[in-house]
Design a protein around this motif. Structure first.
Motif, short mmCIF file in Angstrom:
data_model
loop_
_atom_site.label_atom_id
_atom_site.label_comp_id
_atom_site.label_asym_id
_atom_site.label_seq_id
_atom_site.Cartn_x
_atom_site.Cartn_y
_atom_site.Cartn_z
N PRO A 1 0.93 -0.82 0.46
CA PRO A 1 -0.38 0.06 -0.01
C PRO A 1 0.53 1.32 -0.06
O PRO A 1 1.97 0.83 0.01
N THR A 2 0.37 2.43 -0.67
CA THR A 2 1.01 3.35 -0.79
C THR A 2 1.69 4.16 0.68
O THR A 2 2.14 4.53 1.36
N GLU A 3 0.37 4.15 1.39
CA GLU A 3 0.78 4.36 3.04
C GLU A 3 1.11 3.18 3.80
O GLU A 3 0.13 2.33 4.10
N ALA B 1 -10.24 9.34 -10.67
CA ALA B 1 -9.44 8.91 -10.62
C ALA B 1 -8.84 8.86 -9.30
O ALA B 1 -7.41 8.69 -8.70
N THR B 2 -9.39 8.71 -8.25
CA THR B 2 -9.20 8.77 -6.66
C THR B 2 -10.05 7.09 -6.03
O THR B 2 -10.62 6.90 -6.57
N GLN B 3 -9.07 6.38 -5.41
CA GLN B 3 -9.66 5.16 -4.46
C GLN B 3 -9.38 5.34 -3.17
O GLN B 3 -9.98 6.19 -3.04
N CYS B 4 -8.29 5.21 -2.96
CA CYS B 4 -7.73 5.60 -0.85
C CYS B 4 -7.36 7.00 -1.85
O CYS B 4 -7.70 7.50 0.04
N GLY B 5 -6.97 7.53 -2.15
CA GLY B 5 -6.55 8.99 -2.07
C GLY B 5 -5.38 9.66 -1.52
O GLY B 5 -4.39 10.69 -1.82
N VAL C 1 3.13 6.32 -7.67
CA VAL C 1 2.98 5.09 -7.13
C VAL C 1 1.42 5.40 -7.13
O VAL C 1 1.09 5.79 -6.38
N CYS C 2 0.39 4.48 -7.73
CA CYS C 2 -0.60 4.32 -6.91
C CYS C 2 -1.03 2.63 -7.69
O CYS C 2 -0.68 2.51 -8.22
N ARG C 3 -1.34 2.09 -6.19
CA ARG C 3 -0.95 0.94 -5.98
C ARG C 3 -3.25 0.57 -5.93
O ARG C 3 -3.68 -0.37 -5.55
N CYS C 4 -3.56 1.43 -5.95
CA CYS C 4 -5.48 1.43 -6.31
C CYS C 4 -6.29 1.13 -7.45
O CYS C 4 -6.63 0.40 -8.07
S1 FES Z 1 -5.51 6.12 -5.27
FE1 FES Z 1 -4.33 4.45 -3.91
S2 FES Z 1 -2.40 4.41 -3.99
FE2 FES Z 1 -3.69 5.95 -5.50
#
Ligand code: FES
Ligand code: FES
Lengths: 460, 155
Positions: A212-214, B96-100, B133-136
């Motif tokens: 995960p990015t976070e 264009a956002t998921q977790c943000g 990087v976007c993982r979502c």
């Molecule tokens: S929206 Fe979750 S990492 Fe891009």
């Protein structure tokens, strides 16, 4: 640019009520997107607290070793280091997150005692004024070990004479007295005997990190009431609350978890890894405490998707019917249970795939090795099993020289079929999904396959 | 220790920085601007992207003391009251956002691209966000949103 989400309304017309689909098929704005694009969404680490202290961990250097000594004196001399925390400071050190749903035994220590079972296992937590001091303190902890033979492969772990790595005495999770989660339906050997052909192939997968990015983390803030407020990015607030309370040996009501904003989880944030130690650090120092994984920790020690090895043996007839399927499935739980006993059960529940097969036999093993503990990740148990099952279906179709979609339609389960788990299939839709997918990609199906439906009775 | 002066989103700011204080931590912990995120602290993920004198940088690798006197733009400064920038609005409308978590960094990379190239191709957009990087999302909706923002700006 509005998105178009077409719904195919042709199928299952008679089952549809006019009030259905008020949301599906419509474009609905995400409630959190405005915060995301303006930078106002508050992730746990976006909160700041005066006097915040930081936790960092000294971790095992070996896959499997006895701990001979732990020396924290140098760590305590680092300017800014407030405390070190060892297993002796953890009120109830042994746990398994799934105890909340009755899984036993508690097989994992919050901090290692006399043994480490994987490289990177936490041994000592260091609390300091700054992140840098906590890192330096963790680096200065000295541990001496006697290395023990490590088991790094699921089948080796189950082989005769393999070193037993688990306190419970077996390198596998025990399901109600059995060595595996088992599925028995019909007579698989008789099925193989009657089959025109028998094929067996092996599938395996590597661990997969969610990345995960976070990274995983939390901030714990002692309240004037004596309660602990936990700002966390957990995906499982109540799992975290309950397990943390059990580890702290305090009533559930002493803790409050604030969460719900998760910077990517994918299942990687359902273990309870940071909150218990951050709470203990907060209790010992009476300061707000942050414990957040570095990117290295996230990659190295956060639980990945389990590696799996799956053998599938099928008996098939020349006309394409599968008459027997035997599956030997091994989930590499790594050193500790975490969510893997449940994931392995899910794998078993998913067999033999969405197909009606009269004779099925499966042993799904949840195996312990000296690798990083694995745990939940998007459809764990099912995803890799599906990769194996559907690869197997393609290979069988090729071996029999049958079109792979037709081969699946021949075996697809239908309403009224008895499944291997002794439940009657209902609400099935595999046939319709395959037909529609075939039409969308222009894959021609002969009439006899186009007229099939999930409610077409199967000829005896 | 050194006093650092910055113009952040058009407003003059001063703070005290140690040699090891990164621009990211100064923004987040000293100036209260938490839009830029810390995803890796090693320049690999782009979640901390801000504009330094108009150029996108990974602020986790920039020692604050080295940028005294610079102009810094962060995601917090893009909207004009309730009026979002074209990029922000396109991200919102285009899902264009998921977790943000990657979003602020992604948006700053996109703003920088559109500043220097108002007419990018799909490949140029992909190239411009290749350090983020976007993982979502799988990137596709993000790339489409940036192209959409470019189109809105032309109208
Ligand atoms: S929206 Fe979750 S990492 Fe891009
Ligand atoms: S936090 Fe700066 S690039 Fe990842």
């Amino acid at each position: 640019m509005p998105r178009v989400n077409p719904i195919d309304t042709d199928y299952f017309k008679d089952e549809r009520k006019s009030a259905d689909f008020t949301v599906i098929g419509k474009t609905v704005q995400r409630s959190d997107a405005l915060g995301h694009v303006t930078g106002r969404t508050e992730f746990f680490e976006d909160r700041s607290f005066p006097d915040l202290a930081h936790v960092k961990i000294h971790r095992s250097a070996h896959h499997h070793a006895r701990i001979d000594s732990v020396d924290c004196s140098e760590a305590l001399r680092v300017p800014g280091v407030l405390r070190v925390i060892t297993h002796a400071d953890v009120p109830s050190n042994w746990y398994v997150v799934l105890r909340l749903i009755g899984i036993e035994p508690n097989d994992e220590p919050v901090l290692a005692e006399d043994r480490v079972l994987y490289k990177g296992e936490p041994i000592v937590a260091v609390v300091a004024d700054s992140e840098a001091a906590a890192l330096e303190g963790a680096r200065r902890v000295k541990v001496t070990y006697t290395e023990l033979p490590a088991v790094l492969d699921v089948e080796e772990a189950l082989a005769e004479g393999a070193p037993v790595i688990k306190q419970a005495g077996t390198n596998y999770f025990v399901y109600e007295g059995h060595h595996a989660r088992r599925l028995r339906f019909g007579d698989v050997e008789q099925g193989f005997a009657q089959a025109d052909h028998v094929f067996e192939w092996r599938y395996s997968s590597a661990p997969i990190e969610h990345a995960p990015t976070e990274t995983t983390g939390c901030i714990v803030v002692p309240q004037s009431s004596g309660r602990l407020l936990i700002h966390s990015n957990t995906q499982a607030a109540f799992f975290t609350l309950d397990n943390t309370a059990l580890i702290l040996d305090r009533p559930f009501t002493d803790l409050q978890v604030k969460g719900g904003t998760v910077g990517g989880g994918f299942g990687g944030k359902v273990d309870v890894m940071v909150e218990p130690l951050a709470c203990i650090a907060a209790m010992l120092t009476n300061r707000p405490v942050k414990f957040v994984y570095t990117r290295e920790e996230e990659m190295q020690v956060s639980s990945p998707r389990a590696a799996e090895r799956i053998y599938i043996k099928d008996g098939v007839m020349n006309d394409g019917r599968i008459v027997a399927r035997k599956v030997m499935l091994y989930v590499d739980a790594g050193a500790y249970s975490r969510h893997s006993p449940y994931g392995t059960t899910k794998a078993c529940a998913h067999l033999p795939g969405p197909y009606t097969i009269p004779n099925v036999y499966a042993d799904c093993h949840c195996v312990y090795t000296n690798r990083t503990p694995s745990s939940a990740m998007r459809g764990f148990g099912v995803t890799i099993a599906d990769f194996a099952l559907e690869s197997q279906m393609d290979r069988l179709a090729r071996a029999l020289d049958i079109d792979p979609l037709q081969f699946r339609l021949i075996n697809a389960y239908r309403d009224g079929d008895m499944k291997a788990h002794r439940k009657v299939a209902e609400g099935t839709a595999l046939i319709e999904v395959i037909q529609r997918a075939a039409a969308l990609v222009g894959h021609e199906l002969p009439d006899e396959f186009r007229v099939l439906s999930s409610s077409t009775p199967r000829e005896a | 220790m050194k006093i650092v002066n910055l113009k952040v989103n058009g407003v003059g700011k001063a703070f005290i920085a140690k040699p090891e204080t990164t621009l990211l931590l100064a923004l987040r912990e000293q100036l209260g601007l938490t839009g830029a995120k810390r995803g890796c602290a090693q320049g690999a993920c782009g979640s901390c992207t801000v504009l330094l004198d108009g150029e996108p940088v990974v602020s986790c690798l920039v020692p604050a003391v080295t940028v005294d006197g610079s102009d810094v733009a962060t995601v917090e400064g893009l909207a004009d009251g309730d009026k979002l920038s074209h990029v922000q609005q396109a991200f919102l409308d285009g899902f264009a956002t998921q977790c943000g978590f990657c979003t602020p960094g992604m948006i700053m990379s996109a703003e920088a691209l559109l500043d220097r190239n108002p007419n990018p191709t799909r490949d140029e957009v992909a190239e411009a966000i290749s350090g983020n990087v976007c993982r979502c999302t799988g990137y596709e909706p993000i790339i489409s949103a940036v192209l959409d923002a470019a189109e809105r700006a032309r109208l």
